[in-house]
Write an enzyme that holds these catalytic residues in place. Structure first.
Site: not given
Length: 396
Positions: A301, A312, A326
């Site tokens: 999460s 990224d 999640k």
């Protein structure tokens, strides 16, 4: 002789619930047009609910009180939505609030669920767990007489935590011969820090984040302020292993500490007006330092949001095992009777557009899970990778 409950009471309660359902349906219909196939209720549906309530009250083999039925209806209604939404009874709601603040009644130990027991990973110095005689490596097999095998994380947490001063009985197994011991401990107020730092020597530092609670960004700021004054610091490891997530805003703030710009996460809620993009602001910590992030199958999460954003944007390399997967955001609201409701209100995408639900984040440098290995293989791999980066950067 069986004395039936007064039908006026039965239908009074059932009718009240039916009216509530009807009012909710009407309010929804006024707020937004009915979508074909969306399952709108008609009068027959409401009558069916009312009659089912009455049948249970009159015909079930044992008496059932109204509160039990109401709580079962609430629990089942929300549980049908998705695995992460839930109705929270008063005790569970208070526990969730305590978790968010980092203050709760407990024993002061870190545990990891195994197939048939809870393994104690570490003890807080001076905690009830340490003073009561528990040791790292002990295996908890029952709490207050209830076996822990098969219980989910939420239920296990409920069993171990409680009011400060309350007693809890633990059955444990110790050592290779599984010596069985019984202990009774007194819960105490736990003020849990979510951020810790470990000096790995040779200019390398590890910062571990156990969960994302209200105090996490401030705790991280204190750790970074201490590190910023260290001229020998050469590399950083962010340890998110075992981090189940927590508060979205805290996770965004943590990611922002290591990024100068760019998207951190995109949250996609219900309807176009509920789309949110959270973007980093200028002012990251020591962009000159190589950085590794440790993840595993319990990194979930909010922790996945941080790891994905740093990877990224090229700020960090992920090392370990594929994360939990999640990709949803839950919001919690109090209800008038002291209980609460936790609902999935958004799903998120990483800066690269990836949806992690069910798949998780794959590490850049995988490290196989080693069962009963006393060495920290992920940490060893991260240290080796940092040293390689430092050597490469030092080459003229």
């Amino acid at each position: 002789m069986r004395v039936a409950q007064p039908r006026s009471l039965l239908f009074g309660v059932g009718l009240s619930l039916a009216l509530l359902c009807s009012m909710a349906s009407l309010a929804r219909a006024e707020a937004e047009p009915e979508v074909p196939g969306s399952g709108g209720l008609d009068l027959a549906d409401l009558k069916a609910f009312t009659e089912a309530w009455a049948r249970i009250k009159e015909q079930y083999v044992e008496p059932v009180d109204d509160r039990r039925l109401l709580e079962a209806a609430l629990r089942g209604m929300v549980a049908e939505l998705d695995p992460h939404s839930a109705w929270l009874d008063r005790a569970r709601f208070e526990e969730v609030q305590a978790q968010a603040t980092g203050h709760y009644g407990g024993l002061g130990m870190r545990v990891s669920p195994q197939e048939a027991h809870l393994r104690i990973e570490s003890l807080t110095p001076g905690s009830a767990a340490e003073l009561g005689g528990l040791r790292a490596g002990d295996r908890i097999v029952a709490v207050d007489g209830r076996p822990v095998a098969g219980l989910d994380t939420d239920r296990l947490s409920q069993l171990l935590r409680g009011e400060p001063g309350s007693r809890v009985r633990l059955e444990i197994e110790r050592g290779p011969r599984a010596e069985r011991l019984a202990m009774e401990l007194t819960r105490q107020i736990i003020r849990r820090d979510s951020v810790h730092r470990v000096d790995l020597n040779d200019g390398l530092m590890l910062i571990g984040i156990d969960s994302f609670q209200q105090s996490t960004p401030a705790e991280l700021d204190r750790a970074l302020a201490w590190l910023d004054g260290d001229p020998s610091l050469r590399g950083l490891i962010l340890d998110l292993r075992g981090n189940p997530g927590g508060m979205l805003q805290s996770a965004i703030a943590v990611a922002d500490r290591f990024l100068d710009e760019g998207l951190i996460v995109r949250a996609e809620g219900r309807g176009p007006e509920n789309q949110e993009e959270y973007v980093a602001e200028a002012g990251q910590f020591r962009s000159d330092l190589p950085m590794a992030v440790l993840i595993d199958g319990e990194t979930a999460s909010a922790a996945e949001i941080v790891a994905a954003a740093l990877r990224d944007h090229g700020r960090a390399t992920l090392i370990g095992q594929t994360s939990y997967g999640k990709a949803s955001v839950q919001s919690i609201w109090p209800l008038p009777n002291g209980s609460g409701i936790r609902l999935t209100t958004a799903r998120y995408r990483t800066p690269s557009g990836q949806v992690l639900e069910g798949s998780g984040l794959a590490p850049d440098l995988p490290v196989p899970v080693a069962v009963d290995d006393p060495l920290d293989r992920e940490l060893e791999r991260a240290i080796a990778w940092l040293n390689m980066q430092l050597e490469a950067n030092a080459t003229p």
